[in-house]
Design a protein around this motif. Structure first.
Motif, PDB file in Angstrom:
ATOM      1  N   UNK A 194     -65.323  24.719 -51.070  1.00  0.00           N
ATOM      2  CA  UNK A 194     -66.119  24.935 -52.283  1.00  0.00           C
ATOM      3  C   UNK A 194     -66.600  23.616 -52.880  1.00  0.00           C
ATOM      4  N   UNK A 195     -65.866  22.540 -52.718  1.00  0.00           N
ATOM      5  CA  UNK A 195     -66.320  21.240 -53.219  1.00  0.00           C
ATOM      6  C   UNK A 195     -67.626  20.835 -52.533  1.00  0.00           C
ATOM      7  N   UNK A 196     -67.713  21.095 -51.243  1.00  0.00           N
ATOM      8  CA  UNK A 196     -68.933  20.771 -50.524  1.00  0.00           C
ATOM      9  C   UNK A 196     -70.088  21.656 -50.996  1.00  0.00           C
ATOM     10  N   UNK A 197     -69.755  22.901 -51.383  1.00  0.00           N
ATOM     11  CA  UNK A 197     -70.776  23.798 -51.944  1.00  0.00           C
ATOM     12  C   UNK A 197     -71.336  23.186 -53.222  1.00  0.00           C
ATOM     13  N   UNK A 198     -70.446  22.767 -54.131  1.00  0.00           N
ATOM     14  CA  UNK A 198     -70.877  22.177 -55.398  1.00  0.00           C
ATOM     15  C   UNK A 198     -71.650  20.877 -55.178  1.00  0.00           C
ATOM     16  N   UNK A 199     -71.155  20.051 -54.275  1.00  0.00           N
ATOM     17  CA  UNK A 199     -71.817  18.766 -54.032  1.00  0.00           C
ATOM     18  C   UNK A 199     -73.230  18.951 -53.504  1.00  0.00           C
ATOM     19  N   UNK A 205     -75.136  26.523 -59.375  1.00  0.00           N
ATOM     20  CA  UNK A 205     -75.065  27.430 -58.228  1.00  0.00           C
ATOM     21  C   UNK A 205     -73.615  27.735 -57.882  1.00  0.00           C
ATOM     22  N   UNK A 206     -72.743  26.716 -58.025  1.00  0.00           N
ATOM     23  CA  UNK A 206     -71.326  26.934 -57.764  1.00  0.00           C
ATOM     24  C   UNK A 206     -70.726  27.967 -58.694  1.00  0.00           C
ATOM     25  N   UNK A 207     -71.086  27.916 -59.973  1.00  0.00           N
ATOM     26  CA  UNK A 207     -70.607  28.920 -60.934  1.00  0.00           C
ATOM     27  C   UNK A 207     -71.097  30.312 -60.553  1.00  0.00           C
ATOM     28  N   UNK A 208     -72.357  30.395 -60.114  1.00  0.00           N
ATOM     29  CA  UNK A 208     -72.901  31.693 -59.707  1.00  0.00           C
ATOM     30  C   UNK A 208     -72.149  32.237 -58.493  1.00  0.00           C
ATOM     31  N   UNK A 209     -71.759  31.348 -57.591  1.00  0.00           N
ATOM     32  CA  UNK A 209     -70.981  31.757 -56.419  1.00  0.00           C
ATOM     33  C   UNK A 209     -69.620  32.302 -56.855  1.00  0.00           C
ATOM     34  N   UNK A 210     -68.964  31.608 -57.765  1.00  0.00           N
ATOM     35  CA  UNK A 210     -67.669  32.082 -58.274  1.00  0.00           C
ATOM     36  C   UNK A 210     -67.800  33.469 -58.903  1.00  0.00           C
ATOM     37  N   UNK A 211     -68.869  33.685 -59.635  1.00  0.00           N
ATOM     38  CA  UNK A 211     -69.082  34.984 -60.280  1.00  0.00           C
ATOM     39  C   UNK A 211     -69.300  36.087 -59.251  1.00  0.00           C
ATOM     40  N   UNK A 212     -70.024  35.771 -58.171  1.00  0.00           N
ATOM     41  CA  UNK A 212     -70.273  36.783 -57.138  1.00  0.00           C
ATOM     42  C   UNK A 212     -68.990  37.131 -56.386  1.00  0.00           C
ATOM     43  N   UNK A 213     -68.187  36.127 -56.080  1.00  0.00           N
ATOM     44  CA  UNK A 213     -66.910  36.397 -55.415  1.00  0.00           C
ATOM     45  C   UNK A 213     -65.987  37.183 -56.349  1.00  0.00           C
ATOM     46  N   UNK A 214     -65.979  36.822 -57.629  1.00  0.00           N
ATOM     47  CA  UNK A 214     -65.149  37.538 -58.608  1.00  0.00           C
ATOM     48  C   UNK A 214     -65.564  39.000 -58.704  1.00  0.00           C
ATOM     49  N   UNK A 274     -72.180  31.302 -44.184  1.00  0.00           N
ATOM     50  CA  UNK A 274     -71.916  32.160 -45.337  1.00  0.00           C
ATOM     51  C   UNK A 274     -70.647  31.705 -46.058  1.00  0.00           C
ATOM     52  N   UNK A 275     -70.528  32.129 -47.315  1.00  0.00           N
ATOM     53  CA  UNK A 275     -69.309  31.857 -48.074  1.00  0.00           C
ATOM     54  C   UNK A 275     -68.155  32.624 -47.448  1.00  0.00           C
ATOM     55  N   UNK A 276     -67.045  31.951 -47.236  1.00  0.00           N
ATOM     56  CA  UNK A 276     -65.852  32.581 -46.667  1.00  0.00           C
ATOM     57  C   UNK A 276     -64.636  32.309 -47.551  1.00  0.00           C
TER      58      UNK A 276
END
Length: 333
Positions: A194-199, A205-214, A274-276
């Motif tokens: 996830x750090x590489x996602x944010x970087x 976008x990282x926050x949006x990813x967290x919300x989708x996984x949640x 994809x996000x895993x």
């Protein structure tokens, strides 16, 4: 004489007809409704059935006096409050003390005058209005506190249970499953790289990813006691009561499948486009030695193994296998 702004229903209790009728006439002249009762025992029943706003109660009655009636009314209210005014020719200090001790609020000396009765009733109306406002404010405060309590247990970004709520719920479920003799599963999950996602994509976008996984985790918690929470950063928690080891692995595979179908793009993952997720699972029937800290340590150890085996999988602490090794077609017949 000015009429009161609010009409009351007044229960007049007196075993003697003439004083009772005089009290009734005085009350009605002030614009209030009257319920009459000559018998102390019957008065308690009328009070319970009709729920008057105020009680005028004679003290001196045969068998059961007014003090007894007042005690019965107070016992029957269970937290409520209906003003009780004693009507009595006895108004010495000891009489007043006995009346207040029995649950009364004031004394009116016989014979009752309309002017004095009007003053006493208005005083009681003011007290009733003040009490109603206090109850209203208390309810507003209770609701506000309940809302604050709820907000204090929710992760602001994802809407899942936060770490405080997860810790509290985990302790509760350990105790509940111990009593029930049922298995309890705890899982720790990380979004891979996830750090590489944010970087690469940025924190928005990282926050949006967290919300989708949640959202996905919330949707997979189908039973009332299943709980999904955010433990911090990109780490999530699942509490799954009454879930055995094999059932936990089946659940984990289904979760990974749902995440794969969601096809959330990862801009810089060596695992997948994809996000895993990687997850660690521990399952036990809690006993006297089971602690929340112990379960979290075992789940964290299993999570470490899932990452070490290549990520995008769940690892079972007790079974010592991951969701890739434990696929149904790999199991011996």
């Amino acid at each position: 004489m000015a009429q009161p702004s609010t009409s009351l229903t007044v229960l007049v209790v007196d075993d003697q007809a003439v004083p009772r009728l005089l009290a009734k006439a005085a009350v009605e002249s002030l614009g209030h409704r009257v319920l009459e009762c000559a018998d102390p025992v019957a008065a308690v029943q009328v009070f319970l059935q009709r729920k008057p706003d105020l009680v005028l109660l004679d003290v001196e009655m045969p068998v059961h006096d007014g003090y007894w009636v007042a005690q019965q009314l107070r016992s029957a209210e269970q937290g409520g409050w209906t003003p009780i005014l004693f009507l009595s020719g006895l108004h010495g200090d000891e009489d007043v003390w006995r009346g207040i001790e029995a649950g009364g609020d004031d004394f009116i000396a016989k014979p009752v005058t309309t002017l004095l009765l009007a003053a006493k009733l208005r005083a009681m109306q003011r007290l009733m209005a003040m009490r109603a406002k206090l109850l209203e404010r208390s309810e507003e405060l209770r609701q506000a506190n309940a809302q604050l309590q709820q907000l204090s247990q929710i992760d602001a970004l994802t809407g899942l249970a936060n770490r405080r709520a997860i810790d509290q719920r985990l302790h509760q479920e350990i105790a509940a499953c111990r009593r029930e003799g049922r298995q309890l599963t705890l899982a720790l999950l990380d979004i891979d790289h996830f750090k590489r996602y944010n970087d690469r994509a940025g924190h928005v976008a990282g926050d949006a990813c967290l919300q989708q996984v949640a959202r996905l985790l919330r949707e997979t918690c189908l039973r009332p006691r299943d709980v999904a929470g955010r433990y911090g950063g990109e780490e999530f928690v699942l509490i799954l009561p009454a879930t055995p080891r094999a059932g936990a692995m089946t659940y984990a595979r289904a979760l990974l499948r749902q995440l794969h179908l969601a096809a959330l793009p990862h801009p810089d993952s060596p695992v997948s486009e994809r996000v895993t997720l990687s997850g660690g699972i521990t399952t036990c029937v809690p006993d006297a030695h089971t602690t929340a800290e112990g379960l979290l340590l075992r789940a964290d150890d299993a999570l470490y193994n899932a990452k070490a085996k290549g990520r995008n999988r769940f690892f079972s602490y007790e079974m010592k296998v991951d969701t890739e090794e434990d696929r149904p077609h790999h199991r011996p017949h």
